[in-house]
Motif scaffolding. Sequence first.
Motif, mmCIF file in Angstrom:
data_model
loop_
_atom_site.group_PDB
_atom_site.id
_atom_site.type_symbol
_atom_site.label_atom_id
_atom_site.label_comp_id
_atom_site.label_asym_id
_atom_site.label_seq_id
_atom_site.Cartn_x
_atom_site.Cartn_y
_atom_site.Cartn_z
ATOM 1 N N ALA A 75 0.830 -1.200 0.000
ATOM 2 C CA ALA A 75 0.000 0.000 0.000
ATOM 3 C C ALA A 75 0.864 1.249 0.000
ATOM 4 O O ALA A 75 0.597 2.206 -0.746
ATOM 5 N N VAL A 76 1.904 1.248 0.828
ATOM 6 C CA VAL A 76 2.788 2.413 0.917
ATOM 7 C C VAL A 76 3.446 2.679 -0.432
ATOM 8 O O VAL A 76 3.569 3.832 -0.870
ATOM 9 N N THR A 77 3.858 1.625 -1.102
ATOM 10 C CA THR A 77 4.443 1.775 -2.433
ATOM 11 C C THR A 77 3.430 2.383 -3.400
ATOM 12 O O THR A 77 3.772 3.238 -4.233
ATOM 13 N N ALA A 78 2.170 1.959 -3.273
ATOM 14 C CA ALA A 78 1.120 2.446 -4.175
ATOM 15 C C ALA A 78 0.915 3.948 -4.045
ATOM 16 O O ALA A 78 0.636 4.625 -5.039
ATOM 17 N N PHE A 79 1.043 4.495 -2.822
ATOM 18 C CA PHE A 79 0.880 5.947 -2.710
ATOM 19 C C PHE A 79 2.215 6.667 -2.531
ATOM 20 O O PHE A 79 2.318 7.735 -1.968
ATOM 21 N N LYS A 80 3.273 6.002 -3.068
ATOM 22 C CA LYS A 80 4.590 6.624 -3.205
ATOM 23 C C LYS A 80 5.199 7.063 -1.874
ATOM 24 O O LYS A 80 5.769 8.146 -1.747
ATOM 25 N N GLY A 81 5.087 6.171 -0.883
ATOM 26 C CA GLY A 81 5.722 6.428 0.406
ATOM 27 C C GLY A 81 6.906 5.509 0.617
ATOM 28 O O GLY A 81 7.325 4.783 -0.283
ATOM 29 N N GLN A 82 7.450 5.549 1.830
ATOM 30 C CA GLN A 82 8.575 4.694 2.212
ATOM 31 C C GLN A 82 8.152 3.869 3.421
ATOM 32 O O GLN A 82 7.559 4.406 4.356
ATOM 33 N N SER A 83 8.448 2.568 3.419
ATOM 34 C CA SER A 83 8.039 1.713 4.530
ATOM 35 C C SER A 83 9.229 0.977 5.130
ATOM 36 O O SER A 83 10.245 0.758 4.469
#
Length: 353
Positions: A75-83
Motif C-alpha cells: 500500500a505504501v508503495t502504491a501511494f509513493k511512500g517509504q516503509s
Amino acid sequence: MSAIPKLTALVAAAALLTACGGTTKDDAKSEATASKGNTTADPNAPLKAGLKIAFLPKQINNPYFTIANKGGADAVTAFKGQSKETGPSDASASSQVSYINTLTQQKQDVIVISANDANAVVPALKNARNAGIKVVTYDSDAAPDGRDVFINQASPEDIGRSQVKVLAQQIGNKGKIAILSATPNATNQNTWIDFMKDELKKPEYSGMELVKVAYGNDDDQKSFTETQGLLKSYPDLKGIISPTTVGIAAAARYLSGSASKGKVALTGLGTPNQMRKFVKDGTVKEFELWNPADLGYLAAYAGGALASGQITGKQGETFQAGKLGARTVGKDGVVVLGPPTVFNAANIDQFDF
C-alpha cells in the motif's frame, strides 16, 4: 496471530505513527499544538507523497505479521511512500516501548503497531502523538488515548462466537474444551475469549465445559508444550480453540503426531498456507481467518489518510483505501476490515497466504 485468521473475527491490533517534528523544542511544541488543533478533516485532500511509514508488529518473524506488513508495504508503495518494519523478537508487555521511542526520534510519518499490551505502550505513543505523529493500531488495539484509529480485523463478537460455533459442530456440542491463547495481556485475544465465554452460556452449549485458558505467548515451542500439557491434564479433552496463528499451528503440529489426532478437535485463527497440511491429513477440519495482507494494507492507507488530513479519527469520516475501496471510521475510531473466512478441505487450496 498473533494470530492470523485468525478470520471471522474481530478485533485485534497495530499502529501507525506520522512524524512531523521540527529541529528545535519550540518547533516541536508548535507542531504538536498544530496537530492537536487540526480537527477538521478534508476527505478531498490528496495523499501526501513521500510519507515514511514504520510497521511495529507484536514480534518480528511472526508469519502472520510478515504477511500483514507485506500488504502494508504494498500500500505504501502504491501511494509513493517509504516503509520499514521493526520490532521485538518476543511478545512481552513492554517490549515495544523502546521501538516506539526510537521511531519517534527518527520522525517517521506513520507507524503501524499491533499492541502487545493495551496500556504499556500508551505513554510512549502519547509522546509520539505530542510530537505530531499519527498513531494507528491494527490487529491488537491500545487504549484509545494512545492512538488515532484502530483497524479491526472483524467484529470481535463475531470472531469469538463463531469460534465456539465451529468447534461445537465438530464435537456435537458436548465435552470439555480448552483455549490456547497468545499472551495474557493481548487485547484482541482477551476480547474474543470474553465473547467465547458468553457464547458458551447459551443453552445449546450446556454440554460443553471450558476447563482451561492456556497461554503460549505467541511462541511456537511454548504453544506446543502448552498443548501437550492440556492433553495430559485433561485426557478426556474434546476440543481446543486457539485464536492465534502461532498457537493453532503449534497445537496442530502436536496433535498430528499424537494419539489424540482425530479425537481432539482443533479450530482457531490461522493462515491457509500454514494449516493446509493439517487440514489435508485430518488433524484440523475447519479454522478461520481474515486476509492479514489486507489488514496491513488497510492500516497503511488509514495512516496515510491521517497524515494527509483526509481523516482525524472521528466517527463518520471516510477515506479511500486503494483496492479495498471506501472505508468509514466507526465508533471510537474503529475501522473494520470485514468478516472472516472459514477454511476447510473444500476451499483451502483456493487461497495462498
